[in-house]
Design a protein around this motif. Structure first.
Motif, PDB file in Angstrom:
ATOM      1  N   ASN A  22     -49.404  56.107  29.615  1.00  0.00           N
ATOM      2  CA  ASN A  22     -50.065  55.346  28.539  1.00  0.00           C
ATOM      3  C   ASN A  22     -50.800  56.365  27.407  1.00  0.00           C
ATOM      4  OD1 ASN A  22     -51.144  52.844  27.680  1.00  0.00           O
ATOM      5  ND2 ASN A  22     -53.042  53.597  28.531  1.00  0.00           N
ATOM      6  N   ARG A  23     -51.224  57.416  27.908  1.00  0.00           N
ATOM      7  CA  ARG A  23     -52.001  58.299  27.106  1.00  0.00           C
ATOM      8  C   ARG A  23     -50.769  58.954  25.972  1.00  0.00           C
ATOM      9  NH1 ARG A  23     -54.348  63.560  30.048  1.00  0.00           N
ATOM     10  NH2 ARG A  23     -51.916  63.807  29.938  1.00  0.00           N
ATOM     11  N   ASN A  24     -49.507  59.070  26.493  1.00  0.00           N
ATOM     12  CA  ASN A  24     -48.654  59.715  25.418  1.00  0.00           C
ATOM     13  C   ASN A  24     -48.094  58.804  24.348  1.00  0.00           C
ATOM     14  OD1 ASN A  24     -49.048  62.506  26.106  1.00  0.00           O
ATOM     15  ND2 ASN A  24     -47.686  62.137  27.982  1.00  0.00           N
ATOM     16  N   ASP A  25     -48.532  57.602  24.430  1.00  0.00           N
ATOM     17  CA  ASP A  25     -48.074  56.436  23.495  1.00  0.00           C
ATOM     18  C   ASP A  25     -46.697  56.244  23.474  1.00  0.00           C
ATOM     19  OD1 ASP A  25     -48.452  54.638  21.421  1.00  0.00           O
ATOM     20  OD2 ASP A  25     -48.425  56.159  19.848  1.00  0.00           O
ATOM     21  N   PRO A  26     -46.335  55.689  24.607  1.00  0.00           N
ATOM     22  CA  PRO A  26     -44.704  55.561  24.713  1.00  0.00           C
ATOM     23  C   PRO A  26     -44.032  54.357  23.873  1.00  0.00           C
ATOM     24  CG  PRO A  26     -45.772  54.577  26.372  1.00  0.00           C
ATOM     25  CD  PRO A  26     -46.711  55.112  25.819  1.00  0.00           C
ATOM     26  N   TRP A  27     -45.059  53.483  23.276  1.00  0.00           N
ATOM     27  CA  TRP A  27     -44.554  52.400  22.353  1.00  0.00           C
ATOM     28  C   TRP A  27     -43.976  53.017  21.057  1.00  0.00           C
ATOM     29  CZ3 TRP A  27     -48.983  52.308  25.213  1.00  0.00           C
ATOM     30  CH2 TRP A  27     -49.281  51.572  26.200  1.00  0.00           C
ATOM     31  N   ALA A  28     -44.800  53.966  20.509  1.00  0.00           N
ATOM     32  CA  ALA A  28     -44.577  54.389  19.170  1.00  0.00           C
ATOM     33  C   ALA A  28     -43.016  55.374  19.401  1.00  0.00           C
ATOM     34  CB  ALA A  28     -45.405  55.427  18.470  1.00  0.00           C
ATOM     35  N   ARG A  29     -43.179  56.136  20.269  1.00  0.00           N
ATOM     36  CA  ARG A  29     -41.933  57.033  20.690  1.00  0.00           C
ATOM     37  C   ARG A  29     -40.778  56.192  21.148  1.00  0.00           C
ATOM     38  NH1 ARG A  29     -42.573  62.220  20.921  1.00  0.00           N
ATOM     39  NH2 ARG A  29     -44.640  63.404  21.037  1.00  0.00           N
ATOM     40  N   SER A  30     -40.869  55.251  21.679  1.00  0.00           N
ATOM     41  CA  SER A  30     -39.754  54.279  22.113  1.00  0.00           C
ATOM     42  C   SER A  30     -39.414  53.420  20.854  1.00  0.00           C
ATOM     43  CB  SER A  30     -40.198  53.201  23.038  1.00  0.00           C
ATOM     44  OG  SER A  30     -40.564  53.768  24.172  1.00  0.00           O
ATOM     45  N   ALA A  31     -40.173  53.032  19.759  1.00  0.00           N
ATOM     46  CA  ALA A  31     -39.696  52.756  18.425  1.00  0.00           C
ATOM     47  C   ALA A  31     -38.893  53.583  17.615  1.00  0.00           C
ATOM     48  CB  ALA A  31     -40.799  52.208  17.943  1.00  0.00           C
ATOM     49  N   THR A  32     -39.613  54.751  17.700  1.00  0.00           N
ATOM     50  CA  THR A  32     -38.688  55.855  17.117  1.00  0.00           C
ATOM     51  C   THR A  32     -37.163  56.017  17.517  1.00  0.00           C
ATOM     52  OG1 THR A  32     -40.761  57.056  16.513  1.00  0.00           O
ATOM     53  CG2 THR A  32     -38.778  58.224  16.289  1.00  0.00           C
ATOM     54  N   LEU A 255     -31.762  42.615  18.907  1.00  0.00           N
ATOM     55  CA  LEU A 255     -31.591  42.695  20.491  1.00  0.00           C
ATOM     56  C   LEU A 255     -31.262  43.951  21.089  1.00  0.00           C
ATOM     57  CD1 LEU A 255     -29.875  39.217  21.260  1.00  0.00           C
ATOM     58  CD2 LEU A 255     -32.146  39.870  21.570  1.00  0.00           C
ATOM     59  N   ILE A 256     -30.217  45.066  19.966  1.00  0.00           N
ATOM     60  CA  ILE A 256     -29.994  46.357  20.377  1.00  0.00           C
ATOM     61  C   ILE A 256     -31.006  47.053  20.487  1.00  0.00           C
ATOM     62  CG2 ILE A 256     -28.719  48.107  19.794  1.00  0.00           C
ATOM     63  CD1 ILE A 256     -26.535  46.284  18.859  1.00  0.00           C
ATOM     64  N   VAL A 260     -32.879  48.953  23.690  1.00  0.00           N
ATOM     65  CA  VAL A 260     -33.103  50.465  23.847  1.00  0.00           C
ATOM     66  C   VAL A 260     -34.604  50.721  23.807  1.00  0.00           C
ATOM     67  CG1 VAL A 260     -32.719  52.789  22.257  1.00  0.00           C
ATOM     68  CG2 VAL A 260     -30.992  50.975  22.329  1.00  0.00           C
ATOM     69  N   TYR A 261     -35.312  50.032  23.135  1.00  0.00           N
ATOM     70  CA  TYR A 261     -36.838  50.121  23.351  1.00  0.00           C
ATOM     71  C   TYR A 261     -37.508  50.149  24.603  1.00  0.00           C
ATOM     72  CZ  TYR A 261     -41.878  49.149  22.137  1.00  0.00           C
ATOM     73  OH  TYR A 261     -43.340  49.143  21.997  1.00  0.00           O
TER      74      TYR A 261
END
Length: 337
Positions: A22-32, A255-256, A260-261
């Motif tokens: 959670n601290r490493n911000d997986p949401w932004a990295r997954s979106a990238t 959806l793709i 991947v996200y």
């Protein structure tokens, strides 16, 4: 007592992995990475299909990929990926075109693993010493190797499924009910092993750290379990709510991206768990010859920032002193009046 202790340790590892994840911000990295994956997907699929299709035929491999992806994100999105593969074929009109086509193909296919490597380094708190041209080429070769691993695993999967199908056809006439159950269990175990091997290879080869296979496999198995659970849950969600319907013609692309996200978020959690497991076992984990602990460069950046702030303060003090000097004569004139 020993089992209770192991369960407690496992639960503590999960908690520490979650807090660091959670601290490493997986949401932004997954979106990238999902963004890069969308553009890398055609090239990635072409190489994978070419590697596995050399043995089983291009159409058979494309059909297998379409079926597997269709079970997860729907037939329309799977058909869109199949069209990507068909429309992205190399133009063999000239040798120069083939060379440029291969170059762009490799560059595109390795893009998603290149970004995934950077994310893995961030999780392990290491960073490259210096991004030289040689190191960039090596990173691309490693990423290309991961693409070929995908193709090899798909090839193994197709080979095993062919053997299982021949065996099941033979045994179906003897004990059809038992055969069906056994084949389903065997297919699940094989899928579990193949997916676990892929995640273990990602955790082992992508980050710039020296790891033992034994360390990566527990994290890879946990990631596989989470991936299979998410495959069912997200597939059920996509099937019931149809989130892509809001976007009309772009629904397949959406959806793709979502697929991947969510997959990246699971992979990042598995990597964080691998880190915590290595710390728990007190395994010797150190950067390879091309990397160093990220804290060194962080300290260097902080020192540069400190020097910059000192310069800015000096400029502000100078401007303030000039302002006070300019205002002093005005105050003296007011007193004389």
């Amino acid at each position: 007592m020993n089992i209770k202790h192991k369960l407690t340790s496992f639960w503590n590892l999960l908690k520490r992995a979650y807090f660091n994840w959670n601290r490493n911000d997986p949401w932004a990295r997954s979106a990238t990475i999902a963004y890069y994956a969308l553009f890398s997907l055609p090239s990635l699929m072409i190489i994978v299909v070419t590697v596995a299709g050399y043995f089983f035929g291009r159409k058979a491999v494309q059909g297998r990929i379409t079926t597997e992806i269709g079970d997860f994100i729907g037939t329309e999105s799977a058909a869109a990926i199949e069209n990507m593969i068909a429309n992205a074929a190399l133009n063999e009109s000239s040798t120069l075109a083939v060379i440029f086509g291969l170059a762009f193909l490799i560059f595109g296919a390795t893009g998603v693993f290149f970004q995934l490597k950077a994310a893995m380094n961030n999780i392990w708190n290491v960073t490259a010493k210096k991004n030289t041209v040689k190191r960039i080429i090596i990173n691309r070769i490693i990423s290309l190797g991961m693409v070929f691993v995908l193709g090899l695993l798909l090839l193994i999967s197709l080979l095993i499924n062919t053997v299982i199908k021949a065996l099941s056809d033979y045994l179906a006439s003897i004990a059809p009910i038992i055969t069906t159950f056994m084949i389903n269990v065997l297919n699940f175990l094989i899928s579990f092993l193949i997916i676990t091997s892929l995640f273990a290879a990602i955790f082992k080869w992508l980050p710039d750290v020296k790891l033992r296979w034994k360390t990566t496999y527990l994290g890879a198995m946990l990631t596989t379990v989470l991936f299979l659970i998410a495959e069912y849950v997200i597939g059920f969600y996509f099937g019931q709510s149809n989130p892509g319907s809001v976007y009309g013609g772009a629904s397949s692309v959406v959806l793709i991206l979502l697929w991947v996200y969510y997959t990246c978020m699971i992979v990042f959690f598995g990597a964080e768990f691998t880190v915590q497991y290595a710390l728990h076992r007190r395994d010797r984990v150190e950067p390879n010859e091309y990397a160093e602990p990220a804290i060194y460069q962080e300290l260097e950046r902080l020192e540069q920032k400190r020097g910059q702030l000192i310069d800015e303060k000096r400029i502000l003090d100078t401007l303030q002193s000039h302002t006070e000097e300019d205002s002093a004569p005005s105050e003296e004139k007011k007193k004389k009046k």
